[in-house]
Design an enzyme around this catalytic site. Structure first.
Site, PDB file in Angstrom:
ATOM      1  N   GLU A 169      96.654  25.612 -15.472  1.00 25.79           N
ATOM      2  CA  GLU A 169      97.806  26.452 -15.788  1.00 25.79           C
ATOM      3  C   GLU A 169      98.648  25.814 -16.878  1.00 25.79           C
ATOM      4  O   GLU A 169      98.587  24.614 -17.128  1.00 25.79           O
ATOM      5  CB  GLU A 169      98.672  26.707 -14.565  1.00 25.79           C
ATOM      6  CG  GLU A 169      98.933  25.557 -13.604  1.00 25.79           C
ATOM      7  CD  GLU A 169      99.147  24.174 -14.143  1.00 25.79           C
ATOM      8  OE1 GLU A 169     100.132  23.941 -14.876  1.00 25.79           O
ATOM      9  OE2 GLU A 169      98.350  23.295 -13.817  1.00 25.79           O
ATOM     10  N   GLU A 312      97.126  21.715 -16.225  1.00 26.25           N
ATOM     11  CA  GLU A 312      96.127  22.265 -17.153  1.00 26.25           C
ATOM     12  C   GLU A 312      94.712  22.268 -16.592  1.00 26.25           C
ATOM     13  O   GLU A 312      93.785  22.768 -17.206  1.00 26.25           O
ATOM     14  CB  GLU A 312      96.105  21.498 -18.485  1.00 26.25           C
ATOM     15  CG  GLU A 312      97.408  21.440 -19.234  1.00 26.25           C
ATOM     16  CD  GLU A 312      97.304  20.649 -20.532  1.00 26.25           C
ATOM     17  OE1 GLU A 312      96.196  20.153 -20.860  1.00 26.25           O
ATOM     18  OE2 GLU A 312      98.314  20.508 -21.226  1.00 26.25           O
TER      19      GLU A 312
END
Length: 353
Positions: A169, A312
């Protein structure tokens, strides 16, 4: 909303692989956690010699209106800038994805700005969430839509042959939303969960804790209703990540969880379909204090502890070679019988390759 049909783990396959591993040319148990992972992957996939290559990395991007309350060290526009950096291959997750040969894509599920780069998959549900201190983050319908985006994106990835799912994310303010969801879900005090996120000051941390407490008190989300949690105090990318995990679990694809936000999203998936967490492996222990709470909620044990807190999907990508080692151990090591090595304890057990 779709009903998720997730199969149970194949416990019999796990027993067979456990017995087979004990016939390999090594002392029993001497490869430690690798043996456990090999057995776990066999249960997940239902195969004695699972495949985890190629892995697939999906990064979901979305903004959070809660940043208006001074809970982040970075302004909201950084989200769109980081998406562009990922598309150009310059983020940490790009580096690690290349290293493990992963398929990679970035999905805009709720960035507040217009992201026009053709390398981004445009599935924007809305332009960021509202500040959940003052109103619900999104509608229930929007939460379900974001969940569906994640489900469909992961489904499409798996149709191309992806064998292991990593979800990541990007979104300024997402540790605040994740902290609120986890505090409500577990009943644990926000001060035991809320961390520094992007590197906020002591004063900002105190403000962040206060905001989470007030928001939970004002919104009163139902801790047993995953969609209500997401709609009131969650994030669009969190719903999308949960949806992607559910799609993988339905298809017996192992899910390698990243850090805090990813693991809280996994808790949402677990609430929607409890069996889904059987398909999850926690890659590392994040430096965010709430991560251990989420890991304990899922009854998991992280593989690595590197002090990471980037998100991430980066920690999961770094840990992925350990899954490779576990499956290669089972598939490629010789048994005592095949290698003509004396062993007084191991029986001769064969599993067809």
């Amino acid at each position: 909303m779709k009903k998720f049909e997730i199969p149970s783990l194949n416990e019999e396959m796990g027993r067979q692989v456990s017995d087979y591993i004990n016939t390999l040319t090594k002392p029993i148990g001497s490869l430690g956690r690798l043996e456990d992972l090999a057995i776990e992957l066999a249960k997940i996939t239902g195969k004695p010699f699972p495949e985890v290559l190629p892995p697939g990395v999906i990064v979901f991007a979305a903004d959070h209106g809660i940043v208006q309350e001074g809970v982040s060290a970075f302004p909201q526009e950084v989200t769109a800038q980081m998406v562009e950096n990922m598309v150009n291959g310059g983020a940490a997750i790009n580096v690690f994805s290349r290293q493990i040969g992963a398929q990679f894509k970035v999905v805009d599920v709720g960035v507040a700005a217009d992201v026009v780069d053709e390398g981004v998959i445009h599935k924007k549900v809305r332009r960021g969430t509202a500040s959940f201190l003052n109103e619900a983050a999104m509608t229930r319908e929007e939460a379900i839509q974001a969940l569906s985006v994640g489900y469909e994106e992961a489904k499409g990835f798996m149709e191309t042959g992806m064998k292991c799912l990593i979800v990541g994310e990007v979104g300024i303010g997402n540790t605040t939303a994740s902290s609120a969801v986890l505090a409500c879900l577990t009943g644990i005090k926000p001060e035991e969960i809320v961390g520094q996120g992007t590197g906020i000051s002591k004063e900002q941390l105190e403000r962040k804790i206060k905001v989470v407490k007030q928001a939970i008190d004002r919104r009163q989300p139902d801790p047993q209703d995953a969609i209500d949690l997401v709609a009131n105090i969650g994030g669009l990318e969190m719903a999308a990540m949960a949806g992607a995990m559910l799609a993988a679990a339905e298809r017996r694809i192992p899910i390698l969880l990243d850090g805090f936000i990813c693991t809280v999203s996994a808790c949402i998936a677990h609430l929607l379909a409890p069996v889904s967490s059987d398909y999850m492996i926690v890659s590392h222990q994040s430096a965010e204090p709430g991560h251990s709470v989420a890991v304990q909620y899922l009854k998991k044990r992280p593989i690595l502890q590197l002090g990471m807190r980037l998100g991430e999907g980066s920690g999961a990508a770094v840990a992925f070679p350990i899954l490779e080692a576990a499956v290669n151990m089972t598939a490629e090591m010789a048994t005592f019988a095949k290698a003509n090595v004396s062993n007084k304890t191991a029986a001769s057990i064969t599993i067809n390759k």
